[in-house]
Design a protein around this motif. Structure first.
Motif, PDB file in Angstrom:
ATOM      1  N   THR A   1       0.845  -1.185   0.000  1.00 49.65           N
ATOM      2  CA  THR A   1       0.000   0.000   0.000  1.00 49.65           C
ATOM      3  C   THR A   1       0.878   1.231   0.000  1.00 49.65           C
ATOM      4  O   THR A   1       1.889   1.296   0.699  1.00 49.65           O
ATOM      5  CB  THR A   1      -0.906   0.018   1.250  1.00 49.65           C
TER       6      THR A   1
ATOM      7  N   ASP B   1      -8.771   2.699   3.776  1.00 47.97           N
ATOM      8  CA  ASP B   1      -9.520   2.233   2.605  1.00 47.97           C
ATOM      9  C   ASP B   1      -8.627   1.384   1.716  1.00 47.97           C
ATOM     10  O   ASP B   1      -8.324   1.734   0.586  1.00 47.97           O
ATOM     11  CB  ASP B   1     -10.069   3.437   1.822  1.00 47.97           C
TER      12      ASP B   1
ATOM     13  N   GLU C   1      -7.254  -1.557  -0.778  1.00 47.80           N
ATOM     14  CA  GLU C   1      -7.828  -2.207  -1.961  1.00 47.80           C
ATOM     15  C   GLU C   1      -8.269  -3.627  -1.599  1.00 47.80           C
ATOM     16  O   GLU C   1      -7.541  -4.383  -0.958  1.00 47.80           O
ATOM     17  CB  GLU C   1      -6.796  -2.254  -3.084  1.00 47.80           C
ATOM     18  N   SER C   2      -9.475  -3.986  -2.027  1.00 51.17           N
ATOM     19  CA  SER C   2     -10.000  -5.316  -1.722  1.00 51.17           C
ATOM     20  C   SER C   2      -9.338  -6.364  -2.605  1.00 51.17           C
ATOM     21  O   SER C   2      -9.010  -6.105  -3.768  1.00 51.17           O
ATOM     22  CB  SER C   2     -11.515  -5.342  -1.937  1.00 51.17           C
TER      23      SER C   2
ATOM     24  N   SER D   1     -13.728  -8.831  -5.577  1.00 47.02           N
ATOM     25  CA  SER D   1     -14.790  -7.872  -5.859  1.00 47.02           C
ATOM     26  C   SER D   1     -15.941  -8.068  -4.884  1.00 47.02           C
ATOM     27  O   SER D   1     -16.100  -9.132  -4.269  1.00 47.02           O
ATOM     28  CB  SER D   1     -15.302  -8.054  -7.287  1.00 47.02           C
TER      29      SER D   1
END
Length: 578
Positions: A3, A105, A107-108, A111
């Motif tokens: 990240t 926040d 990133e996943s 989906s």
């Protein structure tokens, strides 16, 4: 997870966290920080099960436990030990000087659609209603709210129930059919209802091991039709399945429907009508999903044919009048009757439905065969017979035993299925279903003794919306059967929009713990409303289903309680607070 450090925000003092052991920070949403074994961890403070604050839990040996329902999570990555709880969201943490920084926040890794589809599969596998409700809501929010729940439920139900297609998948198909008639708020409830019944049906059952088609790709309709009928006749499920899978591969959908309707009508009113109803609902489900799903779906219905009871073996169809033989004799005459009607145009006489309700089965059969000779199509005949079956429910006497509601319902759902198959194929065997359904209508005649009154026209000036509100109130009271019928009738007389009435009936249905037959009944009534050109038939279909619903309502509404919790969680509400 890699990240960008610029995405990190300072949320706490490291020394303060080490002293407190846990705390809540809010860089846009509540995140729980834990200092454990000289490491700092960050997770969503809302327990993914029912939203309890995780900072009120405990951490031991790298396991975070929520003490509301004792869900356990691996603290570093958030994986749950308890499949009913879901994984908890974690957040990357960095320690800089005396500060605790995190990415609020990240990133996943999957989906949203994939997450909720997987959770729906978990809910089906473990029969977890709250998980299924949350998954349906999550898929709806991700614009996957119809096809994905339906496909996931069908794939699961056709694989994990040894007896194949059953009530659960039938309900799921019925809810898919109702979907377009429901208010937006009820569409998700319908699919939740469908998938939870599939899970119930499969719970504790052994899986189903499918057969495979024949290698010969030159087999035609007549040969496969003969083989399928013969294997069903001797209750050879494996052989019948191979024939059917080969038919799906080689033939058109209409020809496959012909192959199946022929086998199902070789015997009378099989399994009290359920067999044909299941097959019709399987075809309707394929309409929603696409023909590429036809093989496993239709193959799963084969045990319903080969294991079904046959009504010619029941005394009610043999004594005191042998109506079974009456049916078989008429079946033998069908080729000549259809040939005589070829090229002719038949319009249903006004008194035709009434003639199907007389007390003489020979007269009923003569009315039907005369219509075929005069050119009545199987769809026209099925529509009329279904209208007669509706009248049995409309005039069902509440002095009968409560279980007798099922008797008139079975005839109606069978007739509706015959009508559905008539719209799918023009095979001569569909006429056999019409004749058999009419004899079942005849056998139900005593349940109209004394007949319940048909509501009189109401010339009142009440607003249709007020009538619909009162109808929902009537469903809150036990025994308001005739009152509910009167309100539906009044709504028609007041010029109310039938679409609004159907939405109200759908709302009344889906808030209850409605049973298999009630869900079937409402869906079939809506289908008959849509398929008939006769205004009186449309009105009677909704009057009849309102009576049936009222007889079975209210219920405990346990499923609605679970769904409401899921909705509140989806909106971010706090369940544990008043």
């Amino acid at each position: 997870m890699a990240t960008d450090s610029s995405e990190y925000v300072r949320v706490a003092d490291r020394s303060a966290l080490e002293e407190a052991k846990s705390m809540v920070v809010n860089p846009g949403h509540a995140i729980a920080l834990f200092h454990h074994e000289d490491e700092v961890y960050a997770v969503d403070n809302r327990c993914p099960h029912m939203g309890f604050p995780l900072t009120q839990g405990t951490v031991e040996d790298g396991i975070l436990t929520c003490h509301w329902h004792h869900a356990r999570f691996e603290l570093s990555e958030g994986d749950t030990f308890d499949i009913w709880a879901d994984d908890v969201q974690t957040f990357p943490v960095e320690l800089r000087d005396d500060g605790v920084y995190l990415d609020p926040d990240p990133e996943s890794t999957v989906s949203v659609e994939t997450h909720w589809r997987n959770r729906l599969a978990d809910g089906l596998q473990e029969n977890l209603r709250l998980v299924m409700a949350k998954a349906v809501l999550g898929l709806e929010a991700a614009d996957e709210g119809f096809y994905t729940p339906l496909e996931t439920g069908v794939n699961f139900g056709t694989k994990y129930r040894n007896m194949g297609w059953g009530p659960g998948l039938t309900i799921l198909g019925a809810m898919a059919n109702l979907h377009g008639d429901l208010a937006v708020s009820e569409k998700k409830r319908a699919l939740y209802t469908g998938v939870r019944y599939v899970a119930d049906d499969c719970a504790g059952e052994p899986p189903r091991f499918s057969q495979y088609q024949f290698e010969n790709r030159s087999l035609g309709k007549e040969r496969l039709k003969t083989w399928f009928r013969e294997t069903c006749e001797v209750r050879d499920a494996d052989g019948a399945e191979r024939c059917l899978l080969t038919a799906v591969e080689n033939l058109s959908p209409a020809d496959v429907a012909e192959v199946m309707i022929a086998a199902v009508t070789d015997h009378l009113y099989m399994d009290t009508g359920h067999t044909l109803d299941f097959i019709n609902k399987a075809f309707e489900t394929i309409d929603h999903l696409g023909w590429e799903h036809a093989g496993p779906i239709l193959a799963s219905t084969v045990p319903q044919i080969t294991n079904a009871s046959r009504s010619e073996e029941r005394s009610a169809w043999r004594q005191p009048i042998d109506v079974a033989q009456l049916c078989f004799d008429a079946h033998d005459r069908l080729p000549d009757l259809v040939a005589a009607g070829e090229g002719k145009t038949w319009e249903r006489p006004d008194e035709f439905v009434a003639e199907l309700l007389v007390d003489d089965p020979h007269a009923v059969m003569e009315t039907l065969t005369d219509a075929i000779r005069a050119g009545a199509t199987s769809e026209q005949l099925a529509s009329a017979v279904t209208a007669a079956a509706v009248r049995r429910t409309t005039r069902f006497s509440t002095s009968n035993e409560f279980s007798d509601w099922n008797t008139v319902h079975h005839t109606f759902s069978y007739a509706n299925a015959v009508h559905g198959m008539a719209r799918r194929t023009d095979a001569i065997e569909v006429y056999r279903g019409c004749l058999d359904a009419a004899m079942s209508v005849y056998l139900d005649r005593f349940l109209n003794t004394p007949p319940a009154p048909i509501p009189e026209p109401d010339a009142g000036d009440r607003a249709p919306a007020d009538i619909r509100d009162e109808l929902l109130e009537a469903f809150d009271e036990q025994g308001y059967v005739n009152e509910a019928a009167g309100l539906v009738n009044e709504h028609f007389d007041a010029g109310g929009d039938p679409a609004d009435l159907k939405q109200t009936l759908g709302e009344g249905l889906l808030r209850e713990d409605a049973n298999f037959h009630t869900l079937q009944n409402v869906e079939a009534a809506f289908r008959q409303f849509d398929c008939t050109a006769h205004e009186s038939d449309q009105r009677m279909a909704l009057v009849a289903t309102a009576r049936y619903m009222s007889a079975h309502f209210p219920t405990r509404r346990e499923a609605e309680q679970t769904y409401t919790i899921a909705e509140r969680l989806h909106r971010g509400e706090t369940i544990h607070e008043a």
